[in-house]
Write a protein that holds these residues in place. Structure first.
Motif, mmCIF file in Angstrom:
data_model
loop_
_atom_site.group_PDB
_atom_site.id
_atom_site.type_symbol
_atom_site.label_atom_id
_atom_site.label_comp_id
_atom_site.label_asym_id
_atom_site.label_seq_id
_atom_site.Cartn_x
_atom_site.Cartn_y
_atom_site.Cartn_z
ATOM 1 N N HIS A 185 19.179 28.326 -1.302
ATOM 2 C CA HIS A 185 19.741 27.095 -0.735
ATOM 3 C C HIS A 185 19.934 27.336 0.768
ATOM 4 O O HIS A 185 21.053 27.608 1.235
ATOM 5 C CB HIS A 185 21.074 26.792 -1.427
ATOM 6 N N VAL B 272 20.584 26.791 4.604
ATOM 7 C CA VAL B 272 21.358 25.811 5.367
ATOM 8 C C VAL B 272 21.348 26.229 6.837
ATOM 9 O O VAL B 272 21.436 27.422 7.155
ATOM 10 C CB VAL B 272 22.825 25.733 4.876
ATOM 11 N N THR C 42 26.447 18.296 2.808
ATOM 12 C CA THR C 42 27.672 18.147 3.598
ATOM 13 C C THR C 42 28.409 19.487 3.624
ATOM 14 O O THR C 42 28.287 20.290 2.690
ATOM 15 C CB THR C 42 28.574 17.055 2.982
ATOM 16 N N PRO C 43 29.179 19.752 4.679
ATOM 17 C CA PRO C 43 29.861 21.046 4.788
ATOM 18 C C PRO C 43 30.820 21.286 3.626
ATOM 19 O O PRO C 43 31.504 20.362 3.163
ATOM 20 C CB PRO C 43 30.641 20.929 6.106
ATOM 21 N N CYS C 44 30.889 22.538 3.177
ATOM 22 C CA CYS C 44 31.832 22.896 2.112
ATOM 23 C C CYS C 44 33.263 22.762 2.633
ATOM 24 O O CYS C 44 33.499 22.618 3.846
ATOM 25 C CB CYS C 44 31.562 24.316 1.616
ATOM 26 N N ASN D 87 22.942 30.192 7.033
ATOM 27 C CA ASN D 87 23.670 30.991 6.055
ATOM 28 C C ASN D 87 22.985 32.353 5.908
ATOM 29 O O ASN D 87 21.764 32.478 5.999
ATOM 30 C CB ASN D 87 23.840 30.277 4.706
ATOM 31 N N CYS E 75 28.477 31.098 5.569
ATOM 32 C CA CYS E 75 27.905 29.755 5.666
ATOM 33 C C CYS E 75 27.279 29.523 7.044
ATOM 34 O O CYS E 75 27.670 30.147 8.041
ATOM 35 C CB CYS E 75 28.984 28.702 5.443
ATOM 36 N N ALA E 76 26.366 28.584 7.086
ATOM 37 C CA ALA E 76 25.691 28.235 8.335
ATOM 38 C C ALA E 76 26.679 27.755 9.401
ATOM 39 O O ALA E 76 26.558 28.112 10.573
ATOM 40 C CB ALA E 76 24.662 27.144 8.064
ATOM 41 N N GLU E 77 27.639 26.944 8.998
ATOM 42 C CA GLU E 77 28.597 26.405 9.956
ATOM 43 C C GLU E 77 29.415 27.536 10.582
ATOM 44 O O GLU E 77 29.708 27.522 11.784
ATOM 45 C CB GLU E 77 29.533 25.396 9.277
ATOM 46 N N GLU F 131 23.206 35.375 3.277
ATOM 47 C CA GLU F 131 23.746 35.855 2.012
ATOM 48 C C GLU F 131 23.649 37.379 1.946
ATOM 49 O O GLU F 131 23.019 38.027 2.799
ATOM 50 C CB GLU F 131 22.995 35.179 0.854
ATOM 51 N N SER G 277 20.806 32.217 -3.615
ATOM 52 C CA SER G 277 21.009 30.806 -3.980
ATOM 53 C C SER G 277 19.725 29.992 -3.807
ATOM 54 O O SER G 277 19.587 28.930 -4.393
ATOM 55 C CB SER G 277 22.099 30.184 -3.099
#
Ligand code: THU
Length: 132
Positions: free
Chosen positions: A24, A26, A84-86, A42, A53-55, A44, A22
């Motif tokens: 992208h 995070v 913002t979080p998914c 994150n 995901c990072a969270e 991948e 991505s």
């Protein structure tokens, strides 16, 4: 714990992200009930759906270290973005956080946008709905 310290931990984790597909990156940083910070990024995978995901990474680090409550969480995406979080991560945060828990997001100007979890996930379903 200042907002900026938590955001800085999220940014440091973002800089270690594995996001070759991505592009992208995070990072996320969780402040637990004992005042400890747990960060994650994150990660991948060439088999795309296996990416995390990072969270999710940061929450796993918190739980693995014995933390059980999220007092605040910070998220930092690519420079110039408001990441913002998914939706799925909003629910992951909900498992360990209250509605008024701050969700801090690095903003495009390098500042901090502040949300509460309730703002991002209104009328949410959580452990209380199952009698916990
Ligand atoms: N991503 C996160 O790590 N957290 C979010 O809340 C939004 C999306 C990641 C997943 C994927 O590796 C990349 O950003 C693009 O979706």
């Amino acid at each position: 714990m200042s907002d900026l310290a938590l955001i800085a931990a999220a940014q440091a984790a973002r800089d270690r992200a594995h996001a070759p597909y991505s592009r992208h990156p995070v990072g996320a940083a969780v402040l637990d009930e004992a005042g400890r910070i747990h960060a994650g990024c994150n990660v991948e995978n060439a088999a795309y759906p296996l990416g995390t995901c990072a969270e999710a990474s940061a929450i796993s680090a918190m739980v693995g270290a014995g933390g059980r409550r999220i007092a605040a969480i910070a998220v930092a995406g690519p420079e110039g973005s408001l990441c913002t979080p998914c939706g799925g991560c909003r629910q992951r945060i909900r498992e360990f956080a209250a509605g008024d828990t701050p969700v801090l997001v690095r903003d495009p100007e390098g500042g901090v946008a502040r949300f509460t979890l309730d703002e991002l996930l209104p009328a949410s379903f959580g452990p209380e709905n199952l009698g916990q």
